[in-house]
Design a protein around this motif. Structure first.
Motif, PDB file in Angstrom:
ATOM      1  N   UNK A  69      41.879  21.853   5.140  1.00  0.00           N
ATOM      2  CA  UNK A  69      40.803  21.489   6.068  1.00  0.00           C
ATOM      3  C   UNK A  69      39.766  22.595   6.190  1.00  0.00           C
ATOM      4  N   UNK A  70      40.212  23.844   6.159  1.00  0.00           N
ATOM      5  CA  UNK A  70      39.276  24.965   6.225  1.00  0.00           C
ATOM      6  C   UNK A  70      38.356  24.976   5.011  1.00  0.00           C
ATOM      7  N   UNK A  71      38.929  24.737   3.835  1.00  0.00           N
ATOM      8  CA  UNK A  71      38.122  24.728   2.612  1.00  0.00           C
ATOM      9  C   UNK A  71      37.115  23.581   2.651  1.00  0.00           C
ATOM     10  N   UNK A  72      37.551  22.412   3.125  1.00  0.00           N
ATOM     11  CA  UNK A  72      36.644  21.258   3.214  1.00  0.00           C
ATOM     12  C   UNK A  72      35.495  21.563   4.174  1.00  0.00           C
ATOM     13  N   UNK A  73      35.799  22.185   5.303  1.00  0.00           N
ATOM     14  CA  UNK A  73      34.756  22.502   6.290  1.00  0.00           C
ATOM     15  C   UNK A  73      33.729  23.472   5.717  1.00  0.00           C
ATOM     16  N   UNK A  74      34.164  24.383   4.859  1.00  0.00           N
ATOM     17  CA  UNK A  74      33.269  25.414   4.336  1.00  0.00           C
ATOM     18  C   UNK A  74      32.538  24.999   3.076  1.00  0.00           C
ATOM     19  N   UNK A  75      32.965  23.889   2.463  1.00  0.00           N
ATOM     20  CA  UNK A  75      32.293  23.422   1.252  1.00  0.00           C
ATOM     21  C   UNK A  75      30.824  23.116   1.568  1.00  0.00           C
ATOM     22  N   UNK A  76      29.845  23.502   0.697  1.00  0.00           N
ATOM     23  CA  UNK A  76      30.010  24.003  -0.688  1.00  0.00           C
ATOM     24  C   UNK A  76      30.143  25.525  -0.809  1.00  0.00           C
ATOM     25  N   UNK A  77      30.232  26.201   0.333  1.00  0.00           N
ATOM     26  CA  UNK A  77      30.312  27.668   0.292  1.00  0.00           C
ATOM     27  C   UNK A  77      31.756  28.140   0.106  1.00  0.00           C
ATOM     28  N   UNK A  78      32.339  27.757  -1.028  1.00  0.00           N
ATOM     29  CA  UNK A  78      33.706  28.169  -1.334  1.00  0.00           C
ATOM     30  C   UNK A  78      33.726  28.881  -2.683  1.00  0.00           C
ATOM     31  N   UNK A  79      34.707  29.764  -2.855  1.00  0.00           N
ATOM     32  CA  UNK A  79      34.834  30.507  -4.104  1.00  0.00           C
ATOM     33  C   UNK A  79      35.570  29.681  -5.150  1.00  0.00           C
ATOM     34  N   UNK A  80      35.541  30.137  -6.384  1.00  0.00           N
ATOM     35  CA  UNK A  80      36.278  29.458  -7.449  1.00  0.00           C
ATOM     36  C   UNK A  80      37.777  29.488  -7.182  1.00  0.00           C
ATOM     37  N   UNK A  81      38.240  30.595  -6.585  1.00  0.00           N
ATOM     38  CA  UNK A  81      39.665  30.704  -6.245  1.00  0.00           C
ATOM     39  C   UNK A  81      40.050  29.649  -5.216  1.00  0.00           C
ATOM     40  N   UNK A  82      39.205  29.476  -4.193  1.00  0.00           N
ATOM     41  CA  UNK A  82      39.479  28.466  -3.170  1.00  0.00           C
ATOM     42  C   UNK A  82      39.413  27.058  -3.764  1.00  0.00           C
ATOM     43  N   UNK A  83      38.475  26.845  -4.644  1.00  0.00           N
ATOM     44  CA  UNK A  83      38.352  25.542  -5.306  1.00  0.00           C
ATOM     45  C   UNK A  83      39.613  25.228  -6.104  1.00  0.00           C
ATOM     46  N   UNK A  84      40.084  26.204  -6.875  1.00  0.00           N
ATOM     47  CA  UNK A  84      41.288  26.007  -7.682  1.00  0.00           C
ATOM     48  C   UNK A  84      42.499  25.747  -6.799  1.00  0.00           C
ATOM     49  N   UNK A  85      42.611  26.504  -5.706  1.00  0.00           N
ATOM     50  CA  UNK A  85      43.735  26.326  -4.781  1.00  0.00           C
ATOM     51  C   UNK A  85      43.686  24.945  -4.138  1.00  0.00           C
TER      52      UNK A  85
END
Length: 362
Positions: A69-85
């Motif tokens: 949920x944290x990654x979704x909230x921050x998208x599109x400002x996410x790193x490649x590492x977060x995207x892969x995770x």
């Protein structure tokens, strides 16, 4: 003299050894208390502690959900590492869901989930994405996503503004042999809690479309069948009457309306596999996975929502009897089991008291 010195040294040595031993015992006791306290703290966080002293999977699952949920909230400002995770965690979720579905496909005594309805399949050969739509499970939203990929003119969009589920398959018709090519695409199917889906059907079809010729005619028929003293001049059946009709339609097996057809028979779950086994309750994260996995970040929007639900599910279900709910749960038993939904949890969350025996899936 020598004897006295030697005796003094020995006594001092004994005192030192006793002191060290005492300190060691105190340290071990303190360490043991800390470990025991830590174990109870872990138990409080997870709800359970297994015999080896490690936290059960429940805690890890909650942490994964929060991270997603944290990654979704921050998208599109996410790193490649977060995207892969994110992609890795969601793939694991979909694999668990797939295994559960396969289990019930193989163990069912009846033939289920094999019929293909061509008007529910959307197949974009160029972008290599596909979708099987289920009525009242975000079908307007996902039809819109595919319509946006097709990019029809304004005239067509306006013409089909109230028939999005017709336009999407027209723009992207199903292939001649869906089973043969489906795995070559990033495919998605979306399910919804059976009880939430029915509450939505009632509000958007029976109530809001009561003046529509087709739905109005069905409303009058339901009132005649289950009204008990009411006249067909009434526009809208009660929730109890509507659900009794739904149960009767499903149990008859004759021309079951797509809006309440059990979801396991609405898409070919037992014939084809999907890349994404999405849920309406996890709309944002499933949409983000589809966008990232398909490589369509520049053409699809995470914020697309069409016809979001605006009604009280608690108010609806409080008007349905326990006896009727018990019959309904059995009518949708496979939907609950195959897609991981609980009638007990649902009624607890909407704060509608229902007898537990009415909610048994046995």
């Amino acid at each position: 003299m020598c004897w006295q010195r030697w005796r003094t040294k020995m006594l001092r040595g004994l005192v030192t050894m006793r002191t060290l031993t005492t300190l060691a015992l105190l340290f071990c006791l303190s360490l043991g208390l800390v470990l025991i306290q830590g174990m109870f703290e872990m138990k409080d966080r997870s709800g359970e502690l297994n015999t080896s002293g490690t936290v059960v999977q429940l805690s890890d699952k909650h942490e994964e959900m929060n991270l997603i949920r944290q990654i979704v909230r921050r998208y599109p400002n996410i790193s490649e590492t977060e995207k892969t995770l994110f992609l890795s965690l969601k793939r694991a979720d979909y694999e668990e869901r797939r295994k559960t579905i396969v289990h019930y496909c193989r163990s069912s005594k009846q033939k289920i989930g094999e019929k293909i309805f061509n008007n529910t399949l959307v197949y974009d050969r160029v972008d290599k994405v596909s979708y099987c739509m289920i009525a009242k499970a975000a079908s307007s939203t996902w039809s819109t996503q595919f319509i946006n990929l097709g990019n029809p003119g304004d005239r067509i969009r306006h013409q089909y503004r109230n028939a999005l589920q017709l336009l999407a398959p027209m723009l992207f018709p199903p292939p001649a042999d869906p089973v043969a090519v489906w795995n070559d695409t990033t495919s998605i199917v979306v399910v919804r809690h059976p009880l939430g889906r029915l509450a939505s059907v009632y509000q958007q079809k029976f109530v809001e479309l009561a003046s529509n010729a087709g739905w109005g005619r069905l409303n009058r028929r339901i009132i005649q069948m289950y009204g008990k003293g009411r006249t067909s001049e009434d526009d809208v059946p009660t929730p109890e009457e509507a659900i009794l009709y739904v149960i009767s339609n499903i149990e008859s097996g004759l021309r079951v309306d797509q809006h309440w057809r059990p979801q396991h028979n609405s898409c070919p779950f037992c014939l084809m596999q999907f890349s994404i086994y999405a849920k309406v309750e996890e709309m944002e994260e499933d949409t983000l996975f589809f966008i990232l996995e398909s490589g369509l970040e520049n053409r699809l929007s995470l914020s697309t929502r069409v016809n979001p639900s605006k009604y009280s599910e608690g108010e609806f279900w409080s008007q349905v009897s326990n006896q009727t709910i018990a019959r309904l749960v059995q009518a949708y038993r496979l939907d609950f089991l195959m897609f991981g939904y609980s009638p007990v949890k649902y009624f607890r969350e909407i704060r509608v008291p229902v007898h537990q025996q009415s909610l048994s899936l046995n």
